[in-house]
Enzyme design. Sequence first.
Site, PDB file in Angstrom:
ATOM      1  N   TYR A  94      22.294  43.548  46.300  1.00 52.32           N
ATOM      2  CA  TYR A  94      21.097  44.090  45.639  1.00 52.32           C
ATOM      3  C   TYR A  94      20.602  45.275  46.457  1.00 52.32           C
ATOM      4  CZ  TYR A  94      20.373  39.792  42.856  1.00 52.32           C
ATOM      5  OH  TYR A  94      20.502  38.747  41.981  1.00 52.32           O
ATOM      6  N   GLU A 118      21.907  44.781  40.757  1.00 50.05           N
ATOM      7  CA  GLU A 118      20.872  44.827  39.715  1.00 50.05           C
ATOM      8  C   GLU A 118      21.181  45.782  38.575  1.00 50.05           C
ATOM      9  OE1 GLU A 118      20.443  45.815  42.837  1.00 50.05           O
ATOM     10  OE2 GLU A 118      19.639  47.839  42.869  1.00 50.05           O
ATOM     11  N   ASP A 270       7.055  41.213  40.839  1.00 52.67           N
ATOM     12  CA  ASP A 270       7.962  42.231  41.383  1.00 52.67           C
ATOM     13  C   ASP A 270       7.988  43.496  40.526  1.00 52.67           C
ATOM     14  OD1 ASP A 270       9.233  40.870  39.317  1.00 52.67           O
ATOM     15  OD2 ASP A 270      11.220  41.118  40.176  1.00 52.67           O
TER      16      ASP A 270
HETATM   17  N1  LIG Z   1       9.044  36.713  41.554  1.00 52.61           N
HETATM   18  C1  LIG Z   1      10.347  36.496  41.609  1.00 52.61           C
HETATM   19  O1  LIG Z   1      10.858  35.971  42.594  1.00 52.61           O
HETATM   20  C2  LIG Z   1      11.199  36.859  40.449  1.00 52.61           C
HETATM   21  C3  LIG Z   1      12.512  36.373  40.343  1.00 52.61           C
HETATM   22  C4  LIG Z   1      13.267  36.696  39.200  1.00 52.61           C
HETATM   23  C5  LIG Z   1      12.708  37.502  38.205  1.00 52.61           C
HETATM   24  N2  LIG Z   1      11.428  37.986  38.356  1.00 52.61           N
HETATM   25  C6  LIG Z   1      10.760  38.817  37.336  1.00 52.61           C
HETATM   26  O2  LIG Z   1      10.361  38.041  36.219  1.00 52.61           O
HETATM   27  C7  LIG Z   1      10.141  38.905  35.103  1.00 52.61           C
HETATM   28  C8  LIG Z   1      10.776  38.330  33.848  1.00 52.61           C
HETATM   29  O3  LIG Z   1      12.196  38.371  33.998  1.00 52.61           O
HETATM   30  P1  LIG Z   1      13.186  37.843  32.853  1.00 52.61           P
HETATM   31  O4  LIG Z   1      14.550  37.828  33.473  1.00 52.61           O
HETATM   32  O5  LIG Z   1      12.682  36.623  32.214  1.00 52.61           O
HETATM   33  O6  LIG Z   1      13.110  39.057  31.805  1.00 52.61           O
HETATM   34  P2  LIG Z   1      13.590  39.005  30.275  1.00 52.61           P
HETATM   35  O7  LIG Z   1      13.840  40.412  29.880  1.00 52.61           O
HETATM   36  O8  LIG Z   1      14.655  37.987  30.093  1.00 52.61           O
HETATM   37  O9  LIG Z   1      12.295  38.463  29.495  1.00 52.61           O
HETATM   38  C9  LIG Z   1      11.121  39.182  29.354  1.00 52.61           C
HETATM   39  C10 LIG Z   1      10.471  38.762  28.043  1.00 52.61           C
HETATM   40  O10 LIG Z   1       9.150  39.329  28.012  1.00 52.61           O
HETATM   41  C11 LIG Z   1       8.890  39.586  26.656  1.00 52.61           C
HETATM   42  N3  LIG Z   1       7.712  40.446  26.525  1.00 52.61           N
HETATM   43  C12 LIG Z   1       7.600  41.792  26.666  1.00 52.61           C
HETATM   44  N4  LIG Z   1       6.332  42.183  26.454  1.00 52.61           N
HETATM   45  C13 LIG Z   1       5.620  41.061  26.175  1.00 52.61           C
HETATM   46  C14 LIG Z   1       4.264  40.784  25.863  1.00 52.61           C
HETATM   47  N5  LIG Z   1       3.370  41.795  25.773  1.00 52.61           N
HETATM   48  N6  LIG Z   1       3.883  39.507  25.646  1.00 52.61           N
HETATM   49  C15 LIG Z   1       4.768  38.502  25.731  1.00 52.61           C
HETATM   50  N7  LIG Z   1       6.072  38.699  26.009  1.00 52.61           N
HETATM   51  C16 LIG Z   1       6.493  39.949  26.225  1.00 52.61           C
HETATM   52  C17 LIG Z   1      10.190  40.197  26.150  1.00 52.61           C
HETATM   53  O11 LIG Z   1      10.258  40.188  24.729  1.00 52.61           O
HETATM   54  C18 LIG Z   1      11.210  39.256  26.803  1.00 52.61           C
HETATM   55  O12 LIG Z   1      11.545  38.169  25.957  1.00 52.61           O
HETATM   56  C19 LIG Z   1      10.717  40.256  35.553  1.00 52.61           C
HETATM   57  O13 LIG Z   1       9.665  41.079  35.975  1.00 52.61           O
HETATM   58  C20 LIG Z   1      11.605  39.908  36.708  1.00 52.61           C
HETATM   59  O14 LIG Z   1      11.791  41.002  37.598  1.00 52.61           O
HETATM   60  C21 LIG Z   1      10.690  37.676  39.470  1.00 52.61           C
END
Ligand SMILES: NC(=O)c1ccc[n+]([C@@H]2O[C@H](COP(=O)([O-])OP(=O)(O)OC[C@H]3O[C@@H](n4cnc5c(N)ncnc54)[C@H](O)[C@@H]3O)[C@@H](O)[C@H]2O)c1
Length: 370
Positions: A94, A118, A270
């Site tokens: 990454y 990524e 993040d």
């Molecule tokens: N904190 C951590 O350690 C950690 C670890 C992994 C991922 N993440 C983060 O988690 C987040 C989600 O990741 P993911 O893999 O599930 O992404 P993903 O793309 O699979 O899912 C995101 C979802 O959000 C929806 N969405 C967009 N706008 C919206 C709104 N206004 N209301 C409701 N839903 C909405 C999209 O339609 C989609 O289904 C990302 O920001 C990712 O970087 C954080």
Amino acid sequence: MIIGVPKEIKNNENRVGATPAGVNELVRNGHTVYVQATAGEGSGFADEEYANAGATILPTIEEVYSIAEMIIKVKEPIESEYNLIKENQLLFTYFHFASHEPLTKAMIERKAVCLAYETVERADRSLPLLVPMSEVAGRMSIQEGAKYLEKPLKGRGILLGGVPGVRPAQVLILGGGVVGTNAAKMAAGMGADVTILDTNLARLRYLDDVLPANVKTQMSNSYVISELVKTHDLIIGAVLIPGAKAPHLITRDMLKLMKPGTVLVDVAVDQGGCIETCKPTTHENPTFIIDDVVHYCVANMPGAVPFTSTQALTNATLPYAVQVANKGWKKACADSEELKKGLNVVNGKVVYKGVADAFGLEYTDVASVL
Ligand SMILES: NC(=O)c1ccc[n+]([C@@H]2O[C@H](COP(=O)([O-])OP(=O)(O)OC[C@H]3O[C@@H](n4cnc5c(N)ncnc54)[C@H](O)[C@@H]3O)[C@@H](O)[C@H]2O)c1
């Protein structure tokens, strides 16, 4: 190919770039693998297991970098590693370049070949090397949320699943992607009353089909969210708008509508967070409280469960690592559109547009380096 697996030295990073099973697969493909002593310790893998899998253990990080043609790791190299990287050395890890200018400039200067987990991307635009960490974070969000709902940790003092005769907790999940779906499964499995929101109706239809009956789906908009926050005990932020900062779906004003002891877990921290009052926290100090609402905003959640995260990550990275090792990076990337998208910096040239744009650097078409 000669492959090196160094120990991660970033603060509190216990994952490792390859498991003994992964090392064995590479060795069986005819490659030589050097693993730094104690590299797997934080994930529960002893040097002996790597040695039994066919690796040679080297005592220092300097030796690993100096012998390897390809380095497999987890996090981006940190400053003390920059000078160990050689011209033409392939780094598969990454990087998240677009948010780190000094790293980008250092990799350009070292003339390394940087293949970033990524940005490896499938034809359907999914990101196969990000998915496993989202699965871990989604599942973990409920485990952490359930814990912080306990009274001594300043939560409402409610048991997620309730007991016979007492209603379970109400869990609200913003975003039904990988994180949100995994969170919903865990919360539902523990017996909570779950609502999952998304703006994508096709996704809501799918979730309605596959998730159990204690998960309800609802279209996401600010009116619905401001109603639901009044009654829900645990709220998970899991939205993502690719390439953009997360939208603030929960504003500061909405905290006043919540019950004292409500717990917010903003997994999207993040990407800036989808809760306005969220700011990044660490595993040492994961929560803070505003208006009696507990905020959990750890930016690297999978780091707390390295045993699971390392295996989940390497399950996904290994097939790509084998392709690169067998064919060499040029042929592997020329043959695979997925891997080609992973190339970010090659021999001093920035070949990923988003990274060049982020820092006003010259962009070179990836085709010209293959
Ligand atoms: N904190 C951590 O350690 C950690 C670890 C992994 C991922 N993440 C983060 O988690 C987040 C989600 O990741 P993911 O893999 O599930 O992404 P993903 O793309 O699979 O899912 C995101 C979802 O959000 C929806 N969405 C967009 N706008 C919206 C709104 N206004 N209301 C409701 N839903 C909405 C999209 O339609 C989609 O289904 C990302 O920001 C990712 O970087 C954080």
